[in-house]
Structures are given as C-alpha cells and as structure tokens.
Design an enzyme around this catalytic site. Structure first.
Site, mmCIF file in Angstrom:
data_model
loop_
_atom_site.group_PDB
_atom_site.id
_atom_site.type_symbol
_atom_site.label_atom_id
_atom_site.label_comp_id
_atom_site.label_asym_id
_atom_site.label_seq_id
_atom_site.Cartn_x
_atom_site.Cartn_y
_atom_site.Cartn_z
ATOM 1 C CB ALA A 80 37.480 2.936 55.961
ATOM 2 C CG ASP A 81 44.144 2.123 54.837
ATOM 3 O OD1 ASP A 81 44.460 1.391 55.805
ATOM 4 O OD2 ASP A 81 44.947 2.900 54.288
#
Length: 202
Positions: A80-81
């Site tokens: 994830a970012d």
C-alpha cells in the site's frame, strides 16, 4: 534442507506485507489478520513529472508488491501507499520541522484528499490494484495550534505532516469516506480481498 523462508514460500495462503509501517500492521490486527512475514519494498518513490496523486499512489502500491512477490511465489503479497493531496499537488512525507509546518499551513482551513493505493499479488501471477480516496477538511489552524502539533512530534515521517489517529483528530471538522484509509490502509477493501484470497489460497 528446508528453512523457514522456503516453508513460507511453499505454503499456499501465506500473507506477506510489503510495508514497514507499524500503522498498517496495527490496522490488519484490528481485523484479525497477522502477516506471516513483513518485507518492506525497496523502490524509488519519486513521483513522475506531472503524475497525479491517484496515479502515483496506485503505481507505488503496484511496484512495491511486484518488487517483493518474486521471492514469495506461493504467498499473497499486500502493498500500500498513502498520499495526501491538495488539488493536483502531492504533499511530502514530513521528514523535518519546516516540511511539517509547510504541510500544516497548506492544510489549514482547507479540504484535502487522502488517497491510498493498494495492491495484492496472488500466487497465480495476477495482481489486483486499486485506490481509495477519503476527503478530509481541517479547521483553520492558528500559529499556536501548529506550534503545539510540531512539539508533539506526531508529524515525523507522516504523509502531509499529520496523523489523524493522534492530536490532529481535533483539527478535523469534516471527513467523508474511509477513516482507516487516512490512517494508512482502507480496511473494507483490503479485508474483502483477504477474505476471498486467503481462504482460497490463490
């Protein structure tokens, strides 16, 4: 001889988290998920020229998962970012006090978007990628407010210079969308993926 790493790679349904974020581990624990292994991805996180926040977040998540997946071929790899965006502008992760002050001044009295790109690499080679956006509005921050938040140190390393799960919660006058997304991982979407693919083992 088969070591623990090989055993992990050969066990269908194992989950690898491609992130060093303790907040993401805490969020996964909230829904009863403990990764079998945590392997932070080492990639270039520089935005491309003219890259929009949503495109950037999705690209980062996809590249992080893709960087870790080859070493864990039979596992699910989750990455994830999370970015904070004002219009087309991607705010930095505040690594120092001046950067944090600049972010807070920009967010003061304004709406902004928190966008998380999430990506899940499956053992069959497929990669699921999407983004989730939450709209957040801050109250107008006084110089005293900003000074107090800087003193707290909660801004350190945070996208946009704040952590909603701490003192900054008192600045939020409006939120539309996923709260966990602002913390760092949209649990509705991630939970749905994991419920499907951890059970299936593929």
């Amino acid at each position: 001889m088969t070591g623990p790493e090989t055993a992990l790679q050969n066990r269908p349904g194992a989950l690898v988290l491609a992130s060093a974020s303790p907040r993401r581990l805490e969020l996964l624990a909230q829904i009863g998920v403990t990764p079998d292994k945590v392997v932070p991805a080492n990639i270039d996180e520089t935005p491309l020229k003219g890259e929009l926040p949503k495109t950037y977040a999705e690209r980062m998540a996809k590249e992080k998962a893709a960087a870790v997946a080859p070493e864990h071929k039979n596992a699910l790899v989750l990455a994830a970012d999370t970015v904070v965006a004002c219009g087309r502008r991607i705010l930095p992760k505040a690594e120092n006090e001046p950067a944090a002050r600049q972010c807070l001044a920009l967010l003061s009295g304004r709406r902004h978007r928190v966008i998380s790109g999430i990506s899940l690499s499956l053992p069959n080679g497929r990669q699921l990628t999407k983004s989730v956006t939450t709209t957040v509005a801050f109250n107008r921050l006084s110089a005293t407010d900003i000074d107090a938040y800087i003193t707290s140190g909660e801004w350190d390393g945070k996208a946009g210079g704040y952590a909603i799960q701490g003192l900054a919660a008192t600045y939020v006058r409006f939120l539309s969308g996923s709260y966990s997304n602002v913390v760092g991982l949209p649990l509705f979407e991630v939970g749905g993926w994991l419920n499907t693919h951890l059970k299936a083992g593929s």
